[in-house]
Design a protein around this motif. Structure first.
Motif, short mmCIF file in Angstrom:
data_model
loop_
_atom_site.label_atom_id
_atom_site.label_comp_id
_atom_site.label_asym_id
_atom_site.label_seq_id
_atom_site.Cartn_x
_atom_site.Cartn_y
_atom_site.Cartn_z
N ARG A 306 11.93 -6.03 20.56
CA ARG A 306 10.75 -6.88 20.49
C ARG A 306 9.51 -6.02 20.43
NH1 ARG A 306 11.91 -11.76 24.90
NH2 ARG A 306 13.78 -12.60 23.86
N TYR A 307 8.63 -6.32 19.49
CA TYR A 307 7.45 -5.50 19.25
C TYR A 307 6.22 -6.09 19.92
CZ TYR A 307 10.04 -2.76 15.83
OH TYR A 307 10.95 -1.92 15.23
N GLY A 308 5.41 -5.20 20.50
CA GLY A 308 4.14 -5.64 21.06
C GLY A 308 3.12 -5.87 19.95
N GLY A 309 3.03 -4.92 19.02
CA GLY A 309 2.15 -5.06 17.87
C GLY A 309 2.76 -5.96 16.82
N VAL A 310 1.91 -6.68 16.12
CA VAL A 310 2.38 -7.60 15.07
C VAL A 310 2.21 -6.93 13.72
CG1 VAL A 310 2.16 -9.88 14.04
CG2 VAL A 310 1.71 -9.56 16.50
N HIS A 311 3.31 -6.55 13.12
CA HIS A 311 3.30 -5.87 11.82
C HIS A 311 3.84 -6.85 10.78
CE1 HIS A 311 2.54 -2.49 14.36
NE2 HIS A 311 3.75 -2.53 14.89
N VAL A 312 2.94 -7.45 10.04
CA VAL A 312 3.29 -8.56 9.16
C VAL A 312 3.66 -8.05 7.76
CG1 VAL A 312 2.53 -10.74 8.15
CG2 VAL A 312 1.73 -10.09 10.43
N GLY A 313 4.88 -8.32 7.34
CA GLY A 313 5.28 -8.04 5.96
C GLY A 313 4.78 -9.15 5.05
N ILE A 314 4.12 -8.77 3.95
CA ILE A 314 3.59 -9.74 3.00
C ILE A 314 4.45 -9.67 1.74
CG2 ILE A 314 1.55 -10.55 1.75
CD1 ILE A 314 1.18 -10.54 4.76
N ALA A 315 5.38 -10.60 1.58
CA ALA A 315 6.25 -10.59 0.39
C ALA A 315 5.39 -10.71 -0.86
CB ALA A 315 7.25 -11.74 0.48
N THR A 316 5.51 -9.73 -1.76
CA THR A 316 4.64 -9.64 -2.93
C THR A 316 5.47 -9.48 -4.19
OG1 THR A 316 2.94 -8.55 -1.58
CG2 THR A 316 2.73 -8.35 -3.98
N GLN A 317 5.22 -10.33 -5.16
CA GLN A 317 5.93 -10.23 -6.44
C GLN A 317 5.26 -9.21 -7.33
OE1 GLN A 317 8.80 -11.91 -7.02
NE2 GLN A 317 9.03 -10.68 -8.88
N THR A 318 6.03 -8.27 -7.87
CA THR A 318 5.52 -7.27 -8.80
C THR A 318 6.30 -7.37 -10.10
OG1 THR A 318 7.05 -5.47 -8.24
CG2 THR A 318 5.13 -5.78 -6.79
N ASP A 319 5.88 -6.60 -11.12
CA ASP A 319 6.60 -6.59 -12.40
C ASP A 319 8.03 -6.09 -12.24
OD1 ASP A 319 4.38 -7.58 -13.66
OD2 ASP A 319 3.66 -5.64 -14.36
N SER A 320 8.25 -5.24 -11.22
CA SER A 320 9.58 -4.68 -11.01
C SER A 320 10.45 -5.53 -10.11
CB SER A 320 9.45 -3.27 -10.40
OG SER A 320 8.71 -2.42 -11.25
N GLY A 321 9.85 -6.45 -9.37
CA GLY A 321 10.61 -7.27 -8.43
C GLY A 321 9.83 -7.46 -7.14
N ALA A 339 -8.06 -10.16 5.17
CA ALA A 339 -8.19 -10.44 3.74
C ALA A 339 -8.33 -9.16 2.93
CB ALA A 339 -9.38 -11.36 3.50
N ASN A 340 -9.14 -8.23 3.43
CA ASN A 340 -9.33 -6.95 2.75
C ASN A 340 -8.02 -6.17 2.66
OD1 ASN A 340 -12.00 -6.46 1.74
ND2 ASN A 340 -12.76 -6.43 3.83
N GLU A 341 -7.31 -6.11 3.79
CA GLU A 341 -6.07 -5.33 3.82
C GLU A 341 -4.99 -5.97 2.96
OE1 GLU A 341 -3.98 -1.88 5.38
OE2 GLU A 341 -5.99 -2.49 4.76
N ILE A 342 -4.91 -7.30 2.97
CA ILE A 342 -3.94 -8.00 2.12
C ILE A 342 -4.23 -7.69 0.65
CG2 ILE A 342 -3.19 -10.27 1.31
CD1 ILE A 342 -3.76 -11.25 4.21
N LYS A 343 -5.50 -7.74 0.27
CA LYS A 343 -5.89 -7.45 -1.12
C LYS A 343 -5.52 -6.02 -1.50
CE LYS A 343 -9.91 -7.51 -4.21
NZ LYS A 343 -11.38 -7.76 -4.29
N ARG A 344 -5.80 -5.08 -0.59
CA ARG A 344 -5.50 -3.68 -0.88
C ARG A 344 -4.00 -3.44 -1.01
NH1 ARG A 344 -3.79 0.86 1.32
NH2 ARG A 344 -3.36 -0.13 3.33
N LEU A 345 -3.24 -3.97 -0.06
CA LEU A 345 -1.80 -3.73 -0.04
C LEU A 345 -1.10 -4.40 -1.23
CD1 LEU A 345 -1.10 -4.23 3.76
CD2 LEU A 345 -0.80 -2.10 2.49
N SER A 346 -1.46 -5.63 -1.53
CA SER A 346 -0.82 -6.32 -2.65
C SER A 346 -1.18 -5.66 -3.97
CB SER A 346 -1.21 -7.80 -2.66
OG SER A 346 -2.62 -7.95 -2.79
N GLY A 347 -2.43 -5.17 -4.08
CA GLY A 347 -2.84 -4.45 -5.29
C GLY A 347 -2.06 -3.16 -5.47
N ALA A 348 -1.87 -2.43 -4.37
CA ALA A 348 -1.11 -1.18 -4.43
C ALA A 348 0.35 -1.45 -4.78
CB ALA A 348 -1.21 -0.44 -3.10
N ALA A 349 0.90 -2.52 -4.22
CA ALA A 349 2.31 -2.86 -4.51
C ALA A 349 2.48 -3.22 -5.98
CB ALA A 349 2.76 -4.01 -3.61
N ARG A 350 1.58 -4.04 -6.51
CA ARG A 350 1.70 -4.47 -7.91
C ARG A 350 1.42 -3.31 -8.86
NH1 ARG A 350 -1.09 -9.22 -5.77
NH2 ARG A 350 0.43 -10.92 -5.59
#
Length: 446
Positions: A306-321, A339-350
């Motif tokens: 069980r984790y104390g910190g909340v590390h949220v995985g954001i399922a993101t669709q990319t061209d590769s999967g 919102a800023n971090e979600i935008k950055r992470l999803s952009g990097a993933a895609r």
């Protein structure tokens, strides 16, 4: 002239074999030192293999989608000066060091995920008895151009040559590449050919729907690379984890009014707020009362972490999967920071630039398809986590209130839980807590 042999490099971490994703250079092509020869994939990352010398490629051991063992003979080159082996004698080749590609792509892996069964064994080939297939990479075709006859598809069994990007565009546009004339070397279909076909300017190909002919073509699509990893993970997860899925509807009318107001009053440098940052904040608060949801289960050791910190995985669709970048320590973020971090992470993933550490380490995952979210989904747990939450689309629905129907902004949450660890009653209370927070958004800030 002499010969130089390259063996499959040892990437470390106990990796015994890699999957060839694509060749970046073909037989007969000259390469320089540090030019990328091919791209391979391990269980965790995509890696480029460079050439350690200048030379001309004379032999390649396998094709895209094949698995090949670390240390196996991989590529042969003809080089000026001294080589490292003589045909017919044991090789003394050293594998080149791998360089991490800046476009590393990784999918969140279960801790106990096994490699796919029935892995294809490496095929033994020699330059003299092998008919080399043309790789997928768009810059490696060396054969003389060929043209297909006007008004007819390619012969049965002949697959059109095109890069992955062109194939993806064609699939999204509903176009069969078998009917698009290729102007590139060896009949390679380019983006320009696809554009011409869409504009109706391709005179050498006729659509079957226009000609009235039945379409009997079958295109073989090899499941390789990230898509094969995703398939193996999904199969392993569904076989090992008994899923319990619970769906609840939420009245987000007040939340939508708040979101609209905040977006109108935001600073120019602030990103537009979607529903996701509010949802993450509600999850963070709910996890204080239900810490068993923010956990991972090691079913080999029978230990729940069980984790104390909340590390949220954001399922993101990319061209590769599908990949899952991770918003770390979501409990420390306000709406705008999330919102800023979600935008950055999803952009990097895609864009394929996400770092390996940004694609692992989640303790609970959220999946959202935005306006295409449908009414209900059955999300698959991101093993070894024990819970995943799916956000469905917001839509206007008639709701009975004070003796009559009134229009409300309604949204469903579709959630799945590992039934070995989470009981149905606990899951229900957890989702009801999230529902309460989102229906009275002021409580998110109390």
């Amino acid at each position: 002239m002499s010969n130089y042999l390259i063996e499959v490099p040892d990437i470390g971490e106990g990796i015994a074999e890699v999957e060839l994703v694509e060749w970046s250079a073909s037989v007969g092509q000259k390469v320089e030192e540090d030019d990328v020869i091919c791209v391979v994939m391990t269980d965790k990352a995509t890696v480029e293999i460079p050439s350690p010398v200048d030379g001309e490629i004379t032999w390649q051991a396998c094709e895209p989608g094949d698995m090949i063992a670390v240390g196996a003979e991989f590529v042969k080159l003809q080089v000026e000066g001294e080589g490292n082996y003589v045909e017919g004698q044991a090789s003394v080749a050293k594998a080149p060091e791998l360089q991490d590609t800046s476009t590393t792509t990784s999918v969140a892996l279960p801790q106990q995920a096994e490699k796919p069964d029935d892995v294809k064994k490496q095929r033994e080939k020699t330059p003299s008895d092998t008919e080399y297939k043309t790789p997928l990479a768009s810059n490696v075709f060396q054969a003389a151009p060929t043209r297909h006859s006007s008004g007819a598809p390619r012969p049965e069994g002949e697959k059109p040559l095109a890069s992955p990007a062109v194939r993806r565009r064609a699939m999204e546009a509903g176009i069969k590449l078998n009917y698009v004339a290729g102007s590139g070397p060896a009949g390679l279909v380019t983006h320009e050919d696809l554009d011409a076909y869409i504009r109706g300017e391709s005179s050498s190909v006729v659509s079957q729907s226009q000609s009235g002919l039945a379409d009997h073509s079958i295109e073989e699509v090899k499941v390789i690379g990230l898509r094969r990893k995703i398939a193996a993970i999904m199969q392993d997860t569904m076989q090992r984890i008994p899923h319990f899925t619970y769906v609840e509807e939420i009245d987000v009318s007040e939340l939508e009014r708040l979101r609209s107001k905040l977006n109108k009053e935001k600073d120019e440098e602030q990103p537009k707020l979607t529903m996701l940052p509010f949802f993450i904040k509600a999850v963070v608060i709910a996890l204080r009362d239900f810490p068993e949801m923010n956990a991972k289960f090691d079913d080999n050791k029978n230990i729940v972490y069980r984790y104390g910190g909340v590390h949220v995985g954001i399922a993101t669709q990319t061209d590769s999967g599908l990949v899952v970048p991770v918003l770390r320590h979501a409990e420390t973020h306000d709406l705008w920071q999330s919102a800023n971090e979600i935008k950055r992470l999803s952009g990097a993933a895609r864009g394929g630039t996400a770092k390996p550490e940004e694609l692992s380490g989640s303790s609970i995952t959220i999946s959202s398809l935005g306006p295409l979210g449908g009414v209900v989904t059955t999300p698959v747990i991101n093993s070894p986590e024990v819970a995943i939450l799916g956000i469905n689309k917001v839509s206007k629905r008639p709701v009975w209130q004070d003796g009559g129907f009134v229009p409300k902004d309604m949204m469903n949450i579709s959630s799945s839980f590992d039934h070995r660890i989470i009981d149905g009653w606990e899951a229900t209370l957890f989702i009801q807590r999230i529902k309460s927070l989102l229906e009275s958004p002021a409580t998110l800030f109390m």
